[in-house]
Design a protein around this motif. Structure first.
Motif, PDB file in Angstrom:
ATOM      1  N   LEU A 204     -86.328  21.737  -3.586  1.00 61.12           N
ATOM      2  CA  LEU A 204     -85.758  22.323  -2.371  1.00 61.12           C
ATOM      3  C   LEU A 204     -86.615  23.509  -2.009  1.00 61.12           C
ATOM      4  O   LEU A 204     -86.969  24.307  -2.885  1.00 61.12           O
ATOM      5  CB  LEU A 204     -84.315  22.756  -2.601  1.00 61.12           C
ATOM      6  N   LYS A 212     -77.667  27.453   2.218  1.00 58.66           N
ATOM      7  CA  LYS A 212     -78.494  26.347   1.743  1.00 58.66           C
ATOM      8  C   LYS A 212     -77.792  25.486   0.696  1.00 58.66           C
ATOM      9  O   LYS A 212     -78.325  24.460   0.267  1.00 58.66           O
ATOM     10  CB  LYS A 212     -79.820  26.874   1.183  1.00 58.66           C
ATOM     11  N   ILE A 214     -77.173  25.929  -2.486  1.00 59.50           N
ATOM     12  CA  ILE A 214     -77.832  25.853  -3.792  1.00 59.50           C
ATOM     13  C   ILE A 214     -76.824  25.957  -4.930  1.00 59.50           C
ATOM     14  O   ILE A 214     -77.019  25.376  -6.005  1.00 59.50           O
ATOM     15  CB  ILE A 214     -78.923  26.938  -3.895  1.00 59.50           C
ATOM     16  N   GLY A 279     -86.478  15.282  -2.345  1.00 51.44           N
ATOM     17  CA  GLY A 279     -86.128  16.560  -1.736  1.00 51.44           C
ATOM     18  C   GLY A 279     -84.624  16.605  -1.548  1.00 51.44           C
ATOM     19  O   GLY A 279     -84.048  15.697  -0.942  1.00 51.44           O
ATOM     20  N   PHE A 281     -81.436  18.854  -0.127  1.00 49.71           N
ATOM     21  CA  PHE A 281     -81.126  19.973   0.766  1.00 49.71           C
ATOM     22  C   PHE A 281     -79.631  19.942   1.117  1.00 49.71           C
ATOM     23  O   PHE A 281     -79.252  19.512   2.211  1.00 49.71           O
ATOM     24  CB  PHE A 281     -81.971  19.873   2.034  1.00 49.71           C
ATOM     25  N   SER A 283     -77.376  21.726   2.444  1.00 53.35           N
ATOM     26  CA  SER A 283     -77.022  22.871   3.290  1.00 53.35           C
ATOM     27  C   SER A 283     -75.568  22.827   3.741  1.00 53.35           C
ATOM     28  O   SER A 283     -74.998  21.758   3.944  1.00 53.35           O
ATOM     29  CB  SER A 283     -77.928  22.902   4.522  1.00 53.35           C
ATOM     30  N   SER A 291     -87.121  22.513   6.923  1.00 53.86           N
ATOM     31  CA  SER A 291     -87.575  22.016   5.623  1.00 53.86           C
ATOM     32  C   SER A 291     -87.324  20.518   5.489  1.00 53.86           C
ATOM     33  O   SER A 291     -88.139  19.783   4.925  1.00 53.86           O
ATOM     34  CB  SER A 291     -86.870  22.761   4.492  1.00 53.86           C
TER      35      SER A 291
END
Length: 380
Positions: A204, A212, A214, A279, A281, A283, A291
């Motif tokens: 990421l 985001k 995370i 990837g 992500f 979010s 991104s």
């Protein structure tokens, strides 16, 4: 046409994000078209930046204050001076730094447009917002941003999601002047050559901030490790939450499975992600999702959340995988599916690369932006 783009921080600063990169690439594309393009950026005291873009760069002071963007004052002074010297046809703001830009542009008979990169815009002005002082003080930057947008002749958004958000914030009457212009991505992303056979690396990149998702990703990683012990998560970027996430990873017992890389330049980032498997992500909100578009342009299999503008270019099961925001079990299943079925993941990634290549071009964006600029100038 003589154009001045403004945004706080810069594309080369530790505070950079998607907005700063968008301004840089748009400036490059407009300059290539033959316009005389200037950009007003800010940098912190002592910050050393070495950059040589094809357009003219001006600098003012950057104040790293979380509660209120004090750059509005340094930009007021810097932009006022620049207008006296340069006499721009168009001033194009991109965030709270443009709070005073409309009045400055009007003083010098220039056009003023604004691009909204925000995920939230208040539905009232600052005066009414002050009636709820606690809430107002917590979100004063959003009120500054709304004012910068409200006073623009045209407001640009990168997605239909953002357009609806801005119209809701500024009202239907002003909302008629909100236009969607799809952005581009750096064309070098399409040149990335994938070398990820057998990889179990998740990646990421972006600002280390709450939006985001995370925190959810780290909780999911703990479950994935139980199934695929060799999995590794790479977090690339900086932000206010970096140390919080490092502590969370330690508490979850997965710190040895997470690498915090900090910022990478584009070349290093592209080389690194070419060897990653997926990837991820997750979010909580995205007004565009730079991104994610970059990842797809590079042919990286992608998992994202069904939020904001992401469903506008990520089609679940066709160009990538979408999961509900904050849903750890769904994110866990999606990661396992990608890692355990790499051929299927690559098929979706190929379709994603083609989709992004068709939709996101800074040359096309600059052409549409020029048409908007001309309309604004003709109305003065």
């Amino acid at each position: 046409m003589k154009i001045c783009l403004t945004i706080y921080s810069s594309p080369w600063s530790e505070f950079r994000g998607g907005g700063q990169l968008a301004v840089h690439h748009l400036a490059c594309a407009l300059q290539k078209m033959g316009h005389d393009v200037h950009a007003l950026y800010s940098k912190s005291p002592g910050e050393k930046i070495s950059a040589n873009p094809p357009y003219t760069v001006h600098w003012t002071a950057h104040f790293n204050c979380a509660t209120v963007n004090l750059d509005i004052f340094s930009y007021y002074r810097a932009l006022s001076r620049l207008m006296k010297w340069e006499r721009f046809d168009i001033v194009h703001g991109n965030a709270e730094e443009a709070f005073f830009a409309s009045s400055i542009a009007r003083q010098f008979s220039a056009g003023y447009v604004f691009t909204s990169h925000a995920n939230m815009i208040p539905q009232t002005g600052m005066i009414r917002g002050m009636l709820r002082p606690v809430s107002f003080l917590k979100s004063i930057n959003n009120y500054l941003l709304r004012s910068a947008a409200f006073n623009a002749s045209r407001v640009i958004t990168f997605s239909e999601f953002s357009r609806r958000l801005v119209v809701k914030g500024v009202g239907q009457k002003k909302g008629k002047n909100v236009k969607v212009v799809a952005p581009g991505i750096d064309p070098t992303w399409f040149e990335v050559v994938r070398q990820a056979e057998g990889s179990r690396d998740l990646v990421l990149w972006g600002r280390m901030e709450e939006q985001k998702g995370i925190s959810e990703l780290l909780r999911t990683l703990k479950e994935v490790v139980g199934r695929i012990p060799e999995v590794q998560l790479h977090l690339i970027g900086e932000g206010n939450m970096t140390e919080v996430y490092r502590k969370q990873a330690e508490e979850l017992g997965v710190l040895d499975r997470v690498t915090f890389h900090g910022w990478m330049d584009v070349d290093a980032l592209q080389k690194f992600i070419s060897k990653c498997a997926v990837g991820v992500f997750p979010s909580r909100i995205e007004s565009f999702g730079l991104s994610m578009a970059e990842a797809m342009g590079a042919g990286l299999p992608i998992i994202a959340t069904r939020v904001g503008a992401l469903p506008e270019f990520i089609e679940d099961g066709v160009t990538g995988t979408l999961v509900p925001p904050g849903n750890v079990p769904a994110l866990y299943r999606a990661i396992l599916e990608k890692l355990e079925n790499p051929a299927r993941a690559e098929t979706l990634a190929d379709a994603g690369r083609e989709r992004v290549h068709e939709r996101f071009s800074w040359d096309q964006a600059a052409q549409k932006m020029t048409e908007i600029y001309q309309t604004v100038v003709d109305e003065i």
